[in-house]
Design a protein around this motif. Structure first.
Motif, PDB file in Angstrom:
ATOM      1  N   GLY A 123      28.960  -3.304 -17.442  1.00 54.11           N
ATOM      2  CA  GLY A 123      28.027  -2.749 -16.478  1.00 54.11           C
ATOM      3  C   GLY A 123      28.343  -3.279 -15.104  1.00 54.11           C
ATOM      4  N   GLN A 124      27.749  -2.672 -14.121  1.00 53.17           N
ATOM      5  CA  GLN A 124      28.004  -3.096 -12.754  1.00 53.17           C
ATOM      6  C   GLN A 124      26.720  -3.547 -12.071  1.00 53.17           C
ATOM      7  N   ASN A 125      25.673  -3.808 -12.858  1.00 49.27           N
ATOM      8  CA  ASN A 125      24.389  -4.259 -12.323  1.00 49.27           C
ATOM      9  C   ASN A 125      23.862  -3.335 -11.237  1.00 49.27           C
ATOM     10  N   ILE A 126      24.019  -2.037 -11.453  1.00 52.23           N
ATOM     11  CA  ILE A 126      23.519  -1.037 -10.523  1.00 52.23           C
ATOM     12  C   ILE A 126      22.139  -0.605 -11.009  1.00 52.23           C
ATOM     13  N   PRO A 127      21.127  -0.607 -10.128  1.00 50.20           N
ATOM     14  CA  PRO A 127      19.790  -0.203 -10.560  1.00 50.20           C
ATOM     15  C   PRO A 127      19.772   1.224 -11.103  1.00 50.20           C
ATOM     16  N   ILE A 128      18.930   1.437 -12.116  1.00 51.69           N
ATOM     17  CA  ILE A 128      18.747   2.779 -12.663  1.00 51.69           C
ATOM     18  C   ILE A 128      17.355   3.260 -12.308  1.00 51.69           C
ATOM     19  N   ASN A 129      17.206   4.557 -12.136  1.00 55.34           N
ATOM     20  CA  ASN A 129      15.932   5.167 -11.791  1.00 55.34           C
ATOM     21  C   ASN A 129      15.046   5.170 -13.028  1.00 55.34           C
ATOM     22  N   THR A 130      13.816   4.681 -12.887  1.00 53.36           N
ATOM     23  CA  THR A 130      12.880   4.661 -14.012  1.00 53.36           C
ATOM     24  C   THR A 130      11.670   5.556 -13.766  1.00 53.36           C
ATOM     25  N   MET A 131      11.733   6.373 -12.711  1.00 55.05           N
ATOM     26  CA  MET A 131      10.595   7.244 -12.400  1.00 55.05           C
ATOM     27  C   MET A 131      10.603   8.478 -13.284  1.00 55.05           C
ATOM     28  N   SER A 132       9.431   8.850 -13.743  1.00 52.35           N
ATOM     29  CA  SER A 132       9.279  10.098 -14.484  1.00 52.35           C
ATOM     30  C   SER A 132       9.524  11.260 -13.522  1.00 52.35           C
ATOM     31  N   PRO A 133       9.787  12.446 -14.048  1.00 55.47           N
ATOM     32  CA  PRO A 133       9.917  13.599 -13.146  1.00 55.47           C
ATOM     33  C   PRO A 133       8.660  13.712 -12.275  1.00 55.47           C
ATOM     34  N   TYR A 134       8.832  14.093 -11.023  1.00 48.70           N
ATOM     35  CA  TYR A 134       7.694  14.096 -10.111  1.00 48.70           C
ATOM     36  C   TYR A 134       7.751  15.275  -9.151  1.00 48.70           C
ATOM     37  N   LEU A 135       6.616  15.526  -8.531  1.00 49.83           N
ATOM     38  CA  LEU A 135       6.459  16.534  -7.492  1.00 49.83           C
ATOM     39  C   LEU A 135       5.633  15.904  -6.395  1.00 49.83           C
ATOM     40  N   GLY A 136       6.174  15.844  -5.186  1.00 47.32           N
ATOM     41  CA  GLY A 136       5.470  15.226  -4.074  1.00 47.32           C
ATOM     42  C   GLY A 136       4.269  16.061  -3.631  1.00 47.32           C
ATOM     43  N   MET A 137       3.093  15.459  -3.640  1.00 48.70           N
ATOM     44  CA  MET A 137       1.861  16.084  -3.159  1.00 48.70           C
ATOM     45  C   MET A 137       1.058  15.002  -2.450  1.00 48.70           C
ATOM     46  N   ASN A 138       0.018  15.398  -1.740  1.00 50.36           N
ATOM     47  CA  ASN A 138      -0.832  14.442  -1.039  1.00 50.36           C
ATOM     48  C   ASN A 138      -2.124  14.196  -1.801  1.00 50.36           C
ATOM     49  N   TYR A 139      -2.505  12.923  -1.864  1.00 50.85           N
ATOM     50  CA  TYR A 139      -3.833  12.556  -2.337  1.00 50.85           C
ATOM     51  C   TYR A 139      -4.705  12.432  -1.099  1.00 50.85           C
ATOM     52  N   ILE A 140      -5.927  12.942  -1.187  1.00 51.95           N
ATOM     53  CA  ILE A 140      -6.884  12.824  -0.096  1.00 51.95           C
ATOM     54  C   ILE A 140      -8.150  12.165  -0.621  1.00 51.95           C
ATOM     55  N   ILE A 141      -8.849  11.467   0.265  1.00 55.55           N
ATOM     56  CA  ILE A 141     -10.090  10.793  -0.101  1.00 55.55           C
ATOM     57  C   ILE A 141     -11.203  11.293   0.812  1.00 55.55           C
ATOM     58  N   CYS A 142     -12.347  11.547   0.222  1.00 49.34           N
ATOM     59  CA  CYS A 142     -13.505  12.017   0.984  1.00 49.34           C
ATOM     60  C   CYS A 142     -14.069  10.849   1.792  1.00 49.34           C
ATOM     61  N   VAL A 143     -14.096  11.019   3.127  1.00 49.74           N
ATOM     62  CA  VAL A 143     -14.622   9.969   4.007  1.00 49.74           C
ATOM     63  C   VAL A 143     -15.937  10.392   4.661  1.00 49.74           C
ATOM     64  N   GLN A 144     -16.334  11.654   4.477  1.00 46.52           N
ATOM     65  CA  GLN A 144     -17.626  12.151   4.958  1.00 46.52           C
ATOM     66  C   GLN A 144     -18.232  12.978   3.842  1.00 46.52           C
ATOM     67  N   GLY A 145     -19.276  12.462   3.246  1.00 46.69           N
ATOM     68  CA  GLY A 145     -19.883  13.171   2.134  1.00 46.69           C
ATOM     69  C   GLY A 145     -21.149  12.490   1.681  1.00 46.69           C
ATOM     70  N   ILE A 146     -21.538  12.808   0.466  1.00 48.51           N
ATOM     71  CA  ILE A 146     -22.765  12.277  -0.122  1.00 48.51           C
ATOM     72  C   ILE A 146     -22.484  10.905  -0.702  1.00 48.51           C
ATOM     73  N   PHE A 147     -23.351   9.945  -0.375  1.00 52.26           N
ATOM     74  CA  PHE A 147     -23.206   8.613  -0.952  1.00 52.26           C
ATOM     75  C   PHE A 147     -23.589   8.678  -2.429  1.00 52.26           C
ATOM     76  N   PRO A 148     -22.691   8.251  -3.332  1.00 42.95           N
ATOM     77  CA  PRO A 148     -23.010   8.370  -4.764  1.00 42.95           C
ATOM     78  C   PRO A 148     -24.106   7.391  -5.173  1.00 42.95           C
ATOM     79  N   SER A 149     -25.009   7.876  -6.008  1.00 41.06           N
ATOM     80  CA  SER A 149     -26.077   6.994  -6.501  1.00 41.06           C
ATOM     81  C   SER A 149     -25.693   6.461  -7.864  1.00 41.06           C
ATOM     82  N   ARG A 150     -26.158   5.274  -8.160  1.00 41.77           N
ATOM     83  CA  ARG A 150     -25.894   4.672  -9.474  1.00 41.77           C
ATOM     84  C   ARG A 150     -26.857   5.252 -10.506  1.00 41.77           C
ATOM     85  N   PRO A 151     -26.429   5.308 -11.766  1.00 39.48           N
ATOM     86  CA  PRO A 151     -27.323   5.840 -12.800  1.00 39.48           C
ATOM     87  C   PRO A 151     -28.506   4.942 -13.055  1.00 39.48           C
TER      88      PRO A 151
END
Length: 181
Positions: A153-181
């Motif tokens: 071997g030549q100690n070359i790193p191998i890719n361990t990522m599963s197949p992927y598709l680049g998309m964006n995650y978004i988070i709600c920063v203006q909305g309803i405050f969640p209430s606890r049960p």
């Protein structure tokens, strides 16, 4: 349109964050301008916890459920781990302690036994290959030179990522405050 719960994360196929959302890219936010969101996230994802806090950074990462898995692994909220590539070294490979031996005989028999060394021999017959059973029913008597069996071997790193598709995650920063049960 119904309002979303504050702190909800969604996948979004666009290249921007819609109104009321921000990209989950680890951005630092002011606590004084986002008190409700800070009360949900705290400084779990970064920031100093006094004047700033960070949004989760899901760039190049897959989210995992926090808690204890059925294998006993505990994943803390906000824990980031894993590598997109790794280098396999000889220390990662299984150990090999036995000495390889081969039979160096010319014995032929029709039926192999439990101690047979198998060699596929034969001769060409037109477009076919006629196999001739060649089994040596003797103990292996020739040791293979240990230096001829090596991990290459030549100690070359191998890719361990599963197949992927680049998309964006978004988070709600203006909305309803969640209430606890």
């Amino acid at each position: 349109m119904d309002e979303e719960l504050l702190g909800t994360i969604k996948l979004f196929a666009g290249n921007f964050a819609p109104k009321g959302y921000m990209l989950c890219n680890g951005a630092l936010l002011s606590i004084s301008q986002n008190t409700a969101l800070f009360s949900l996230l705290g400084n779990t994802y970064g920031g100093d916890g006094r004047t700033t806090f960070a949004l989760p950074n899901l760039n190049g990462r897959a989210p995992f459920g926090a808690g204890t898995s059925n294998t006993g692994k505990n994943i803390a909220l906000g824990e980031a781990a894993g590598n997109p590539q790794t280098t396999l070294l000889s220390q990662n490979l299984p150990s090999f302690n036995s000495q390889l031996r081969i039979a160096n005989t010319n014995a032929s028999s029709i039926t192999p036994s439990a101690v047979s060394s198998i060699a596929i021999t034969g001769q060409p017959n037109g477009r076919q290959f006629d196999a001739i059973p060649s089994f040596a029913d003797t103990n292996p008597d020739t040791a293979i030179n240990g230096t001829s069996v090596v991990y290459i071997g030549q100690n070359i790193p191998i890719n361990t990522m599963s197949p992927y598709l680049g998309m964006n995650y978004i988070i709600c920063v203006q909305g309803i405050f969640p209430s606890r049960p």
